[in-house]
Structure formats: C-alpha cells, structure tokens
Design an enzyme around this catalytic site. Sequence first.
Site, PDB file in Angstrom:
ATOM      1  N   HIS A  83      -0.392 -21.090   7.322  1.00  0.00           N
ATOM      2  CA  HIS A  83       0.752 -20.464   6.654  1.00  0.00           C
ATOM      3  C   HIS A  83       0.833 -20.965   5.227  1.00  0.00           C
ATOM      4  O   HIS A  83       0.772 -22.170   4.973  1.00  0.00           O
ATOM      5  CB  HIS A  83       2.066 -20.783   7.361  1.00  0.00           C
ATOM      6  CG  HIS A  83       3.262 -20.225   6.646  1.00  0.00           C
ATOM      7  ND1 HIS A  83       3.643 -18.911   6.765  1.00  0.00           N
ATOM      8  CD2 HIS A  83       4.131 -20.787   5.762  1.00  0.00           C
ATOM      9  CE1 HIS A  83       4.697 -18.684   5.997  1.00  0.00           C
ATOM     10  NE2 HIS A  83       5.015 -19.808   5.381  1.00  0.00           N
ATOM     11  N   ASP A 164      16.073 -15.849  13.309  1.00  0.00           N
ATOM     12  CA  ASP A 164      15.613 -16.151  11.958  1.00  0.00           C
ATOM     13  C   ASP A 164      15.658 -14.912  11.084  1.00  0.00           C
ATOM     14  O   ASP A 164      16.055 -14.979   9.905  1.00  0.00           O
ATOM     15  CB  ASP A 164      14.195 -16.711  11.987  1.00  0.00           C
ATOM     16  CG  ASP A 164      13.644 -16.906  10.584  1.00  0.00           C
ATOM     17  OD1 ASP A 164      14.187 -17.750   9.859  1.00  0.00           O
ATOM     18  OD2 ASP A 164      12.698 -16.189  10.211  1.00  0.00           O
ATOM     19  N   ARG A 171      21.062 -15.341   4.354  1.00  0.00           N
ATOM     20  CA  ARG A 171      20.875 -16.378   3.332  1.00  0.00           C
ATOM     21  C   ARG A 171      20.464 -15.774   2.002  1.00  0.00           C
ATOM     22  O   ARG A 171      20.843 -16.261   0.939  1.00  0.00           O
ATOM     23  CB  ARG A 171      19.824 -17.387   3.804  1.00  0.00           C
ATOM     24  CG  ARG A 171      20.298 -18.306   4.922  1.00  0.00           C
ATOM     25  CD  ARG A 171      19.153 -19.077   5.548  1.00  0.00           C
ATOM     26  NE  ARG A 171      18.374 -19.790   4.542  1.00  0.00           N
ATOM     27  CZ  ARG A 171      17.059 -19.922   4.566  1.00  0.00           C
ATOM     28  NH1 ARG A 171      16.346 -19.388   5.553  1.00  0.00           N
ATOM     29  NH2 ARG A 171      16.432 -20.598   3.625  1.00  0.00           N
ATOM     30  N   SER A 186      12.971 -21.867   9.275  1.00  0.00           N
ATOM     31  CA  SER A 186      12.655 -20.444   9.221  1.00  0.00           C
ATOM     32  C   SER A 186      11.157 -20.227   9.403  1.00  0.00           C
ATOM     33  O   SER A 186      10.722 -19.384  10.204  1.00  0.00           O
ATOM     34  CB  SER A 186      13.123 -19.863   7.887  1.00  0.00           C
ATOM     35  OG  SER A 186      12.720 -18.517   7.752  1.00  0.00           O
ATOM     36  N   LYS A 190       9.006 -19.177  13.544  1.00  0.00           N
ATOM     37  CA  LYS A 190       8.095 -18.050  13.783  1.00  0.00           C
ATOM     38  C   LYS A 190       6.717 -18.545  14.201  1.00  0.00           C
ATOM     39  O   LYS A 190       6.067 -17.945  15.068  1.00  0.00           O
ATOM     40  CB  LYS A 190       8.006 -17.186  12.528  1.00  0.00           C
ATOM     41  CG  LYS A 190       9.313 -16.487  12.164  1.00  0.00           C
ATOM     42  CD  LYS A 190       9.134 -15.485  11.046  1.00  0.00           C
ATOM     43  CE  LYS A 190       8.935 -16.129   9.703  1.00  0.00           C
ATOM     44  NZ  LYS A 190      10.149 -16.754   9.154  1.00  0.00           N
TER      45      LYS A 190
END
Length: 433
Positions: A83, A164, A171, A186, A190
């Site tokens: 990621h 989320d 947000r 967050s 995932k």
Amino acid sequence: MTDPVSVITAKRDGGELSAAQIHWVIDAYTRGEVADEQMSALAMAIVFRGLTRAETAAWTDAMVASGGRMDFSRLRRPTVDKHSTGGVGDKITLPLAPLVAACGAAVPQLSGRGLGHTGGTLDKLESIPGWRADLGAEEIHSILADPEIGAVVCAAGSGLAPADRKLYALRDVTGTVESIPLIASSIMSKKIAEGTGALVLDVKVGSGAFMKNLDDARELASTMVDLGADAGVRTVALLTAMDSPLGNTAGNALEVAESLEVLAGGGPADVVELTLTLAREMLAAAGIDGIDPERALRDGRAMDRWRSMIRAQGGDPRAALPTARHHEVVRATESGVLTRLDAMAVGVAAWRLGAGRERQGQAVQAGAGVRWHAKPGETVAAGQPLFTLYSDTPRLFDSALAALADAWSVGDTPPSTPLVFERIGLSGSSVGA
C-alpha cells in the site's frame, strides 16, 4: 448503557475510550443510529486529543468488524500486498504486482481511484481497453490461484470495512482528516479485511505527499506497523521520497506506458529501483527466499504475468493506449543543473489537465497528464523542452501552466536525496535505509 454523548465527552475531556465504547460507536454509526454530527464531533475530539495504541487498535478492529473479511487460506502461495500513501507519478503497483507474483507470491492488490493531485491505480489501469476493476470474491480468488497469474489489482468491495467508507466521507467534509490514528486505522482496516498475510507500506514523504515531513511519516508508519502486528499481519514500512515526482510521467495512460517500459527491462531508474526494493521487502515478508526479482524483470517473467493479469480482468494487453488530442510544450528558460522539480506542482498540473478529479465519481481523461524531460540532477539547456502537457481540452492548459510556473529551479549543484529514507520493521523499530 453506552450513548454517543458520553463517548464524545469522554474523548473531549482527554479520557481513554474502552474497546466496548469504540466498538459500540462504530457499529451504531454504520447502522445509522449515531448521527453524522455526533460522529464528526467525536472525530474532532480525536484530532485534538488523539488515540492511544489500544484505542487505535480497537478502532481499527471495529471498522474491520463492520463488514466481511476475505479469506485466502485455500491458496497454495503466501499472500502479500503493498500500500502506498499516495504520490505523483507513483505507478509502482503496476509493475510490482506481476513481478512479485512471478517470484512465487499471491498478490491481492485492492486499490483506489485518484482524488486531487495524486493519481489512482484503478484510473490508470482503466485506460487499458476492456479492463475491469470490479471483481467478485470468487473471481479474485480464482485469479490468485491461477499458476500463470497470481496477482489481481481491483477495487475493494463495498462489504469490506463499510464503516471506514462512511467515516472517510464524513472526515473529508468536516476538517478531521489530519489525525494520524484515524489515517492509520482507515488504511489498515481495509488491508486487514482484505485478508493478506503480509503487507509492505510505502509511506511517501515530501511536497507531493500527504505527509510533508519525516517525523509525521515515521509516526504514521509506526502506527500502521503496530496495527498490522496486532491483527496478525506481518507488516513493514518504507519511508520514501516524494519531493520530486516518480519516473517521467503523471497521468493515467502515460503511467501505464511507463510501467510497460519497466516490465520490458527498461524504464526510469527511480521507478525500477523502488519497484525492486518493494518487491524484495514483499518477498521477505511473505517468507519467500532465494528469488531475485531483478532477474524476473530481465527475463520477461514479470511481463508475462502482467499480460495474463490484464487478460484475466477483461483487458487487452496488446491494445493501443489512449492518447490526448492536444499537447503543449514548456521550455527551459535558462541553462544549468535542474535542482528542483516540485511533485505537488506537477501533480496539480496533471489533475487540472483532466488526469484527476475534484470529487468522487467524476470522469477522468485517460490520455491527459504531464511528461517531464529532465530529472533533478540532470543538465538542461535554455530552450529545450522541460515539460509536455497533454489534454483533450485545450482550455485546461492555462491553469496547468500556472501550476507549473514555479515548479522547477536551475542551479549549479545537483541535489542529493535518497529514494528510501528509512525502514520501519515488524517490531516498529526504525532503521536508516
């Protein structure tokens, strides 16, 4: 009996929330029993008061528990994902996923679309004719299990961490994005729900990244590594440079074409270096030893996996990529060494040309973007092309040119910035790269 006001006031006053309070409020918010204004008040309290490690772990676990969880236990290969926190010209996922699959891992890469100046991996791949981002769980599993593929890049299903998705949207419009615990939870909710066994995080640092300085990036990386460890996911993070954009292009089809150069054994040196560095980290996290990813790039195995992966998702790997109908060239105004190329300015220019979007769901132009013809440290001559801008919409050039007006500097001394600043390991310790 837990209620939203008591949770809000406890955090407002600096108290530590219990796991039971956190699970209750996340579940109730997901089901609509806690109102948006109440959750936004709690998020603002968290921005100012923070969350402890135990609270952050409970918050992440509650978001995972709000939906389903993918299960790859039937696969014969270890699973590992990567990621990135987002940057400009960051096309690393495209060559990386098939490369790591070619080396023996299964790579379930759930990715997103771009918003603002950072490009989205799915937007890039959707420039390939026929390619599909939306796959069902069984289709994902089938592609990963195929010995000729082993990698999938697709959209996260709506059933993964739905809390989320709802909280992120809130947000975004309430000024509560800038909270490291909320950012970390967050991302990690995932990835944990995705079901990968190992995870490598590429935390970008610099003008073109969300984290502008090393201290904040280090805190975010350490928090995510700890969350992964708490959830049983082997996690490591690299802090990587994003003052200058990666590679030579920013834009959807432009970045696919550049990724193909890497898979063919060429491509920009920084993209190749970071791809190989992350590949080695992913293989180590997956427990795969003795495999050289550089060889898999040179001998064509990674390219073979790419073609199989694209075909498995409905795309034609041999089809011509879209090109923009119009272009504009920006030339250097003086000679010397390029000492600065600002990633944020380049990203904004690409976005303004149509490569990115201002709001979720907005269409993007596949061929739009920016190509730069020199990198920091290289010599430029007055009058030579410095940027080429691409768009289907000529009226967008002026605003993109304005973004690039102060995007570069020329001087005498080449800059010296490492591509990888630090590695934060499974223990959370920081090691200079």
